[in-house]
Design a protein around this motif. Structure first.
Motif, mmCIF file in Angstrom:
data_model
loop_
_atom_site.group_PDB
_atom_site.id
_atom_site.type_symbol
_atom_site.label_atom_id
_atom_site.label_comp_id
_atom_site.label_asym_id
_atom_site.label_seq_id
_atom_site.Cartn_x
_atom_site.Cartn_y
_atom_site.Cartn_z
ATOM 1 N N HIS A 35 -1.762 11.057 2.257
ATOM 2 C CA HIS A 35 -2.979 11.227 3.057
ATOM 3 C C HIS A 35 -3.938 10.056 2.855
ATOM 4 O O HIS A 35 -4.771 9.780 3.731
ATOM 5 N N LEU A 36 -3.819 9.382 1.713
ATOM 6 C CA LEU A 36 -4.696 8.250 1.428
ATOM 7 C C LEU A 36 -4.383 7.046 2.310
ATOM 8 O O LEU A 36 -5.058 6.015 2.222
ATOM 9 N N ILE A 37 -3.382 7.166 3.170
ATOM 10 C CA ILE A 37 -3.109 6.134 4.168
ATOM 11 C C ILE A 37 -4.364 5.850 4.997
ATOM 12 O O ILE A 37 -4.618 4.718 5.401
ATOM 13 N N LEU A 38 -5.184 6.897 5.212
ATOM 14 C CA LEU A 38 -6.387 6.727 6.023
ATOM 15 C C LEU A 38 -7.427 5.861 5.331
ATOM 16 O O LEU A 38 -8.320 5.321 5.994
ATOM 17 N N LEU A 39 -7.331 5.714 4.012
ATOM 18 C CA LEU A 39 -8.295 4.877 3.299
ATOM 19 C C LEU A 39 -8.127 3.399 3.635
ATOM 20 O O LEU A 39 -9.022 2.596 3.359
ATOM 21 N N ALA A 40 -6.988 3.023 4.212
ATOM 22 C CA ALA A 40 -6.804 1.628 4.612
ATOM 23 C C ALA A 40 -7.897 1.199 5.583
ATOM 24 O O ALA A 40 -8.325 0.033 5.583
ATOM 25 N N PHE A 63 0.864 -1.184 0.000
ATOM 26 C CA PHE A 63 0.000 0.000 0.000
ATOM 27 C C PHE A 63 0.902 1.236 0.000
ATOM 28 O O PHE A 63 1.452 1.624 1.040
ATOM 29 N N TYR A 64 1.057 1.852 -1.151
ATOM 30 C CA TYR A 64 2.040 2.927 -1.292
ATOM 31 C C TYR A 64 1.823 4.095 -0.323
ATOM 32 O O TYR A 64 2.804 4.629 0.205
ATOM 33 N N PRO A 65 0.599 4.575 -0.089
ATOM 34 C CA PRO A 65 0.454 5.695 0.852
ATOM 35 C C PRO A 65 1.058 5.415 2.227
ATOM 36 O O PRO A 65 1.620 6.317 2.856
ATOM 37 N N LEU A 66 0.964 4.174 2.694
ATOM 38 C CA LEU A 66 1.557 3.818 3.982
ATOM 39 C C LEU A 66 3.080 3.836 3.898
ATOM 40 O O LEU A 66 3.756 4.429 4.743
ATOM 41 N N ALA A 67 3.634 3.201 2.866
ATOM 42 C CA ALA A 67 5.088 3.197 2.704
ATOM 43 C C ALA A 67 5.627 4.610 2.521
ATOM 44 O O ALA A 67 6.673 4.978 3.068
ATOM 45 N N SER A 68 4.894 5.425 1.756
ATOM 46 C CA SER A 68 5.330 6.800 1.517
ATOM 47 C C SER A 68 5.326 7.622 2.803
ATOM 48 O O SER A 68 6.261 8.386 3.070
ATOM 49 N N ALA A 69 4.274 7.479 3.606
ATOM 50 C CA ALA A 69 4.202 8.224 4.865
ATOM 51 C C ALA A 69 5.350 7.839 5.789
ATOM 52 O O ALA A 69 5.939 8.694 6.469
ATOM 53 N N ALA A 76 -5.919 3.418 -5.492
ATOM 54 C CA ALA A 76 -5.638 4.403 -4.450
ATOM 55 C C ALA A 76 -4.323 4.116 -3.740
ATOM 56 O O ALA A 76 -3.728 5.023 -3.154
ATOM 57 N N GLY A 77 -3.869 2.866 -3.810
ATOM 58 C CA GLY A 77 -2.662 2.485 -3.093
ATOM 59 C C GLY A 77 -1.440 2.334 -3.971
ATOM 60 O O GLY A 77 -0.473 1.672 -3.573
ATOM 61 N N PHE A 78 -1.451 2.957 -5.150
ATOM 62 C CA PHE A 78 -0.338 2.821 -6.094
ATOM 63 C C PHE A 78 0.139 4.206 -6.511
ATOM 64 O O PHE A 78 -0.659 5.142 -6.616
ATOM 65 N N LEU A 79 1.432 4.358 -6.720
ATOM 66 C CA LEU A 79 1.978 5.616 -7.240
ATOM 67 C C LEU A 79 2.063 5.519 -8.759
ATOM 68 O O LEU A 79 2.906 4.795 -9.302
ATOM 69 N N PHE A 80 1.197 6.260 -9.457
ATOM 70 C CA PHE A 80 1.197 6.223 -10.919
ATOM 71 C C PHE A 80 2.177 7.229 -11.519
ATOM 72 O O PHE A 80 2.506 7.138 -12.699
ATOM 73 N N ASP A 81 2.626 8.209 -10.740
ATOM 74 C CA ASP A 81 3.675 9.140 -11.171
ATOM 75 C C ASP A 81 3.381 9.749 -12.536
ATOM 76 O O ASP A 81 4.064 9.468 -13.528
ATOM 77 N N ALA A 82 2.347 10.594 -12.568
ATOM 78 C CA ALA A 82 1.970 11.246 -13.823
ATOM 79 C C ALA A 82 2.504 12.669 -13.900
ATOM 80 O O ALA A 82 1.973 13.494 -14.638
#
Length: 454
Positions: free
Chosen positions: A372-377, A179-185, A409-415
């Motif tokens: 911030h999407l870490i909260l969606l977990a 879950f990228y938002p968690l790893a990113s945070a 929501a849990g992936f970094l698409f890097d656009a």
């Protein structure tokens, strides 16, 4: 997952893992194509190794460096943490220290944008003589522990009333690790991890029949990210939600406000409310801002989506973003009220309504960074629990839609390399996934069979 003879829906671990692998592969392919479209020379789709054409790893998985945080708990990236530390240390050295400098935001400089309460949480560790690096390493370790405990609490909520089967635990761990938002945070040493932990405690306490504790934990999270104050406000309009939840939130917010005022003083509190927050409402065109504000800035202005920048204010985009937030919150409350009227004493439904309001509050913010999407977990786990408990729901398309939303929501698409204008509609894939998660939560409420408490 369910096994044959369990009486549950026909979702086996094998089928789920296949769907997960296919979805993850599509996310990798999509982000590779987006990066290639943005800069074909820097991000080729294939590279030659030993005379063989092979996929270019760096093109297809831009978030790979953040996942190293699971094996390296040091403060590897402290740019986001630095302003919090310097704010806390500044007040330790000078009680009259000025926390907020909105002009720095327009100059693209790092600035303290959190609440005074956030600096207060760090105050015991940010004495006048300590170094940023030392504190960041300690906070990073603490963040990892809080994240693990928070994930453990969410797993308990997911499996409440059912045995913790190895298959379910394995799938949960797989989702958490990827879950990228968690790893990113965690990688960014983010205060968002503190919010995640507080909200995980809140949901666990609510599910355990301790709504007062749930409200206090919610207040702690909202005292770091004030936009979450809308959660108890909206819950007040939903029938059947525990009044003690609101009481706990009210008492907690009053206490943290008093502590903030005593710690930072009136001038700093006023500057945060009336200077910093209005400045932030202009939003960021930077592609990691997954709020609608950021998407509109990328589509309809020429502000660089690859540069971390506080955007030049665009009145109609500000207005549209505010209207979007209000419509999203209103639609969620209406759906939750309808669900509550069907069975006001349904505790399972109450948990779903709490999750939906939380997800809507996160998405309604004009600045919604990917971390911030870490909260969606939390809402994802609660929606998954509902599907695991209701054979009729799980037999339809909702499980795969929820999986698709959680993967997006849990992936970094890097656009960030895409040009401004209509190509930038593809820079909101994480936002679209988050909206799909919210839609699944609301659909589950509308379709599930209420379970009345005895």
């Amino acid at each position: 997952m369910y096994e044959s003879g369990d009486g549950g829906p026909p979702i086996t671990m094998r089928r789920y893992l296949i769907a997960f692998a296919v979805g993850w592969s599509l996310c990798l392919l999509t982000t590779g194509l987006l990066r290639f479209a943005g800069d074909a020379q820097q991000f080729p789709l294939v590279v030659s190794r030993g005379g063989l054409p092979l996929p270019a790893a760096q093109t297809f998985n831009p978030g790979r460096h953040s996942f190293l945080t699971w094996v390296d708990w040091s403060g590897r990236s402290i740019g986001d943490f630095s302003p919090i530390f310097h704010a806390a240390q500044g007040l330790a050295r000078d009680p009259g220290y000025e926390l907020y400098r909105p002009h720095e935001l327009s100059e693209h400089r790092a600035s303290f944008v959190y609440t005074p309460f956030t600096a207060l949480l760090l105050a015991p560790f940010a004495g006048p003589d300590v170094t940023l690096a030392a504190v960041a390493d300690g906070v990073s370790v603490a963040n990892h522990l809080l994240a693990l405990v928070g994930c453990g609490l969410i797993l308990l909520v997911l499996a409440r009333g059912r045995p913790l089967r190895p298959g379910l635990v394995a799938i949960f761990v797989l989702h958490a690790l990827l879950f990228y938002p968690l790893a990113s945070a965690l990688h960014l040493t983010q205060a968002g991890v503190w919010i995640f932990f507080a909200l995980a405690v809140s949901v666990w306490a609510l599910d355990a029949g301790r709504p007062l504790i749930a409200g206090i934990a919610l207040a702690l999270g909202a005292s770091i990210k004030p936009h979450l104050v809308v959660v108890p406000i909206l819950i007040a309009f939903v029938p059947g939600m525990p009044r003690r939840l609101l009481a706990g939130a009210g008492v907690g917010l009053a206490a943290t406000a008093a502590l903030s005022l005593a710690y930072a003083g009136w001038d700093n509190c006023r500057a945060y409310l009336f200077d910093t927050l209005p400045s932030l409402s202009a939003g960021y065109s930077y592609f990691r801002n997954q709020g609608l504000n950021g998407l509109l800035l990328r589509v309809f202005t020429d502000q660089d989506p690859a540069e971390f920048n506080l955007a030049r204010p665009v009145p109609w985009i500000r207005a549209a973003s505010m209207l979007w937030g209000l419509v999203l919150l209103a639609a969620t409350v209406i759906a939750c009220r309808r669900g509550a009227k069907r069975a006001p004493d349904d505790a399972e439904g109450g948990l779903l309504r709490y999750a939906a309001v939380l997800a809507a509050a996160v998405l309604a913010s004009p600045v919604c960074w990917i971390h911030h999407l870490i909260l969606l977990a939390i809402p994802i786990a609660i929606a998954a629990r509902a599907l695991l408990r209701d054979r009729t729901l799980a037999a339809g398309p909702l499980p795969m839609l929820l999986l698709a939303g959680s993967l997006m929501a849990g992936f970094l698409f890097d656009a960030g390399g895409l040009a401004n204008g209509w190509p930038s509609v593809f820079s909101g894939l994480e936002l679209y996934g988050a909206l799909l998660v919210l839609a699944c939560l609301l659909r589950i409420q509308a379709q599930r069979t209420p379970l009345l408490a005895p």
